[in-house]
Design a protein around this motif. Structure first.
Motif, short mmCIF file in Angstrom:
data_model
loop_
_atom_site.label_atom_id
_atom_site.label_comp_id
_atom_site.label_asym_id
_atom_site.label_seq_id
_atom_site.Cartn_x
_atom_site.Cartn_y
_atom_site.Cartn_z
N ASN A 181 33.33 37.54 48.10
CA ASN A 181 33.25 38.27 49.15
C ASN A 181 31.93 37.76 49.97
N LEU A 182 31.14 36.90 49.18
CA LEU A 182 29.82 36.49 49.59
C LEU A 182 30.32 34.92 50.24
N PHE A 183 31.12 34.25 50.14
CA PHE A 183 31.62 32.99 50.52
C PHE A 183 31.49 32.96 51.88
N ASP A 184 31.82 34.00 52.65
CA ASP A 184 31.64 33.75 54.16
C ASP A 184 30.23 33.44 54.32
N LYS A 185 29.12 34.30 53.74
CA LYS A 185 27.76 34.10 54.18
C LYS A 185 27.40 32.66 53.59
N ASP A 186 27.82 32.12 52.35
CA ASP A 186 27.64 30.96 51.85
C ASP A 186 27.73 29.94 52.96
N PHE A 187 29.11 30.10 53.37
CA PHE A 187 29.60 29.04 54.32
C PHE A 187 28.85 28.77 55.46
N HIS A 188 27.95 29.65 55.73
CA HIS A 188 27.13 29.61 57.03
C HIS A 188 25.79 28.67 56.78
N ASN A 189 25.73 28.53 55.59
CA ASN A 189 24.48 27.86 55.04
C ASN A 189 24.58 26.33 55.18
N LYS A 190 24.57 25.89 56.28
CA LYS A 190 24.66 24.49 56.75
C LYS A 190 23.22 23.42 56.67
N ASP A 191 22.55 23.49 55.45
CA ASP A 191 21.40 22.98 55.56
C ASP A 191 21.24 21.46 55.11
N ASN A 192 22.56 20.87 54.84
CA ASN A 192 22.27 19.58 54.75
C ASN A 192 23.75 18.68 54.58
N TYR A 193 23.85 17.52 54.36
CA TYR A 193 25.28 16.89 54.87
C TYR A 193 25.98 17.12 53.65
N ASN A 194 25.69 17.75 52.56
CA ASN A 194 26.84 17.96 51.38
C ASN A 194 27.44 19.23 51.99
N TYR A 195 27.02 19.82 53.09
CA TYR A 195 27.95 21.00 53.51
C TYR A 195 29.32 20.45 53.90
N GLN A 196 29.69 19.18 54.24
CA GLN A 196 30.61 18.54 54.77
C GLN A 196 31.78 18.76 53.38
N MET A 197 31.15 18.51 52.44
CA MET A 197 32.10 18.42 51.21
C MET A 197 32.53 20.26 50.63
N ILE A 198 31.29 20.90 50.95
CA ILE A 198 31.63 22.38 50.55
C ILE A 198 32.43 22.82 51.84
#
Length: 451
Positions: free
Chosen positions: A356-373
Motif C-alpha cells: 500500500n506504500l508503493f504508490d508513495k515510494d514511486f513518487h520519490n524520484k531523487d536519482n537516476y536509479n528511479y528509472q530501474m525502480i
C-alpha cells in the motif's frame, strides 16, 4: 552600469556615515576602505562579504558586479578568482560562474587550477558548479588524448545522469571512447558506472560486454597489485576483489534478463566465492556482507523462478529482514506464481501494508536509479493484475491493471501501455463504474504511436 563603489558611496551618504565609522563597522582598515572606494584597490572576497553584511544585504548581492569588475573588465587574478568560485558554488550562483569562466578560459594558463577546483567541488558534492568547470576545462583542453580530458568526460558522464533514459544513453555513448584514456585503476570504476547506466536502460548486450571487460581489466590489476609497493595509494573506489565480484553480478543480471536462470545461479555462486576473503578489513567486510545479502536474495529469486515453491517461505523471511528488496522480491514471487500457478495470497497479505506504500515510494524520484525502480513498479502492477485475475479477484486485478496503465502512460512506456489495453479489453466486462471512468480518464491522456 552601476559598480560596487558607487553602491557603497550612496550607502554612506544615505546612512550619514563617515568613512572612519563605516571602516569600524566592517572591520576594514580606513585607508584600505578609502582605496577600494576610490578604485585604486580591488577588494578581496572576504572584504566584499564583510561590506555586504554591514550594508544588511543578502550574501552574494554584489557577486555579479564583482565578477564583471574583477574578472571580465580587468585581468583576472587567481588569488581572487579561486575564492570567488567557491563562494558562488556555495551560494548556488551558477550563472555567474558560467559567465566568468567562459571569459577566463580564453586564457589557457588557468586550466590546471580550474580543473583542481572542479575536482574539489565534485568531492564536496557541489555537482552543478563542478559540471560547469569540467565542461569548460574539457572544451579548452588542447590534447584530445590527455588523461585529464578523459577524467573530465568521466565526471561529466557521472553528473549528467538524469531521469531520462535517452539522456543517459547519449551520455554513455559520448563517454565510452574516453575510458581507455583514463588511469587504469580509475577505468574500473568508470566501467562499473557505465555498465550500471546500460543496466538501467536494459541494454543487456552492452552490460554483458562491459562486465566482461571489467573482469578482464581487474584481473590485470590484481596481477599488477602483487608487484606494487605495499603503500601505494589506491585510486579505485573499492578493493580490487569488489570489481571481480561485481563483474559476475552484472553477468548474472544479464542472464536473469534473458531468463537463463541456471547461468544466473552459476554466476551468483561465482561472486559469492570471490568475496570469501581471508583476514578482511572493516571495509572488506562491509562489501562482503553486501554481496552475501545480494547473493542470498538472488538465489531465492532464481529458485522460485525455476518453479521451486518451497523457497517462498524462506524468501519471505529474507524480505522481512531486507526491506529494500521487498519490491523486487514480491515481483519475483508474482512472476513465479503466474508461471507455475502458485497461490501466494499469504505472501501478499503478509506485505499488504508495504504494498500500500508503493504508490508513495514511486513518487520519490531523487536519482537516476528511479528509472530501474520505475520499471519494476510497472511490471509489479502488471503481474499483480494477472495474478488477481487468475484468482478470479477481478476488481483487485483491474485496479492493479489501471495502476500499471497510469504509470506506463506517465513514463511513456508504450509497449506496457499496449499490454495493459489488451488485458483490459479482455476483462472489461468485469470492471465496475469507477474503474471504467478511471480507464477512460487515463486513455484520453495516451498518445500512443501509430504504426
Amino acid at each position: 552600469m552601476s559598480n560596487i563603489r558607487s553602491y557603497i558611496e550612496d550607502y554612506l551618504k544615505n546612512e550619514g556615515y563617515k568613512l572612519q565609522q563605516f571602516s569600524e563597522i566592517v572591520e576594514i582598515n580606513v585607508g584600505t576602505l578609502s582605496a577600494i572606494i576610490k578604485g585604486t584597490r580591488l577588494m578581496s572576497m572576504n572584504q566584499l562579504d564583510q561590506i555586504t553584511s554591514a550594508m544588511d544585504l543578502e550574501q552574494g548581492y554584489f557577486y555579479e558586479m564583482y565578477g564583471f569588475e574583477c574578472f571580465i573588465e580587468s585581468a583576472p587574478h587567481w588569488r581572487r578568482l579561486e575564492p570567488f568560485l567557491y563562494r558562488c558554488a556555495e551560494l548556488g550562483k551558477l550563472d555567474i560562474i558560467q559567465q566568468v569562466i567562459t571569459h577566463v578560459t580564453d586564457d589557457q594558463s588557468y586550466i590546471d587550477e580550474l580543473f583542481d577546483v572542479a575536482e574539489s567541488l565534485f568531492n564536496k558534492s557541489m555537482n552543478e558548479a563542478a559540471l560547469i568547470l569540467y565542461k569548460c576545462v574539457a572544451g579548452s583542453e588542447k590534447y584530445q588524448h590527455s588523461e585529464r580530458l578523459a577524467l573530465c568526460q568521466y565526471r561529466i558522464f557521472l553528473l549528467h545522469k538524469t531521469l531520462s533514459k535517452y539522456d543517459n544513453l547519449n551520455a554513455a555513448v559520448k563517454f565510452e571512447p574516453y575510458i581507455d584514456k583514463l588511469n587504469e585503476e580509475v577505468q574500473l570504476d568508470a566501467i562499473k558506472d557505465l555498465a550500471n547506466v546500460y543496466m538501467t536502460i536494459h541494454l543487456w548486450d552492452k552490460v554483458d560486454a562491459w562486465a566482461r571487460e571489467l573482469e578482464r581489466k581487474v584481473e590485470f590489476q590484481l596481477e599488477m597489485q602483487s608487484r606494487r609497493r605495499k603503500n601505494k595509494r589506491r585510486l579505485t573506489g573499492y578493493p580490487l576483489f569488489t570489481y571481480v565480484a561485481y563483474a559476475h553480478l552484472l553477468i548474472a543480471s544479464v542472464y536473469d534478463a534473458r531468463k537463463e536462470y541456471e547461468n544466473v545461479l552459476k554466476y551468483t555462486e561465482k561472486y559469492l566465492e570471490i568475496v570469501e576473503v581471508e583476514n578482511p578489513t572493516e571495509e572488506d567486510q562491509n562489501i562482503i556482507d553486501l554481496f552475501k545479502k545480494w547473493g542470498e536474495g538472488n538465489q531465492y529469486a532464481i529458485r522460485i523462478l525455476l518453479g521451486q515453491e518451497n523457497v517462498i517461505f524462506p524468501y519471505l523471511g529474507y524480505l522481512e529482514n531486507n526491506s529494500e528488496e521487498i519490491l523486487t522480491g514480491l515481483l519475483n514471487i508474482l512472476e513465479a506464481a503466474n508461471q507455475y500457478g502458485f497461490n501466494i495470497d499469504h505472501a501478499l497479505k503478509k506485505f499488504e501494508h508495504r504494498i500500500n506504500l508503493f504508490d508513495k515510494d514511486f513518487h520519490n524520484k531523487d536519482n537516476y536509479n528511479y528509472q530501474m525502480i520505475d520499471h519494476r513498479y510497472r511490471v509489479f502492477y502488471y503481474e499483480m493484475a494477472k495474478y488477481q485475475i487468475n484468482q478470479c479477484n477481478y476488481l483487485l486485478g483491474i485496479d492493479a491493471l489501471l495502476m500499471c496503465l497510469n504509470l506506463s502512460s506517465s513514463s511513456n512506456d508504450d509497449l506496457m501501455c499496449i499490454k495493459c489495453l489488451d488485458m483490459y479489453g479482455e476483462y472489461r466486462s468485469e470492471a465496475n463504474e469507477t474503474q471504467i471512468k478511471r480507464y477512460k480518464s487515463v486513455v484520453e491522456k495516451l498518445s500512443l504511436p501509430t504504426f
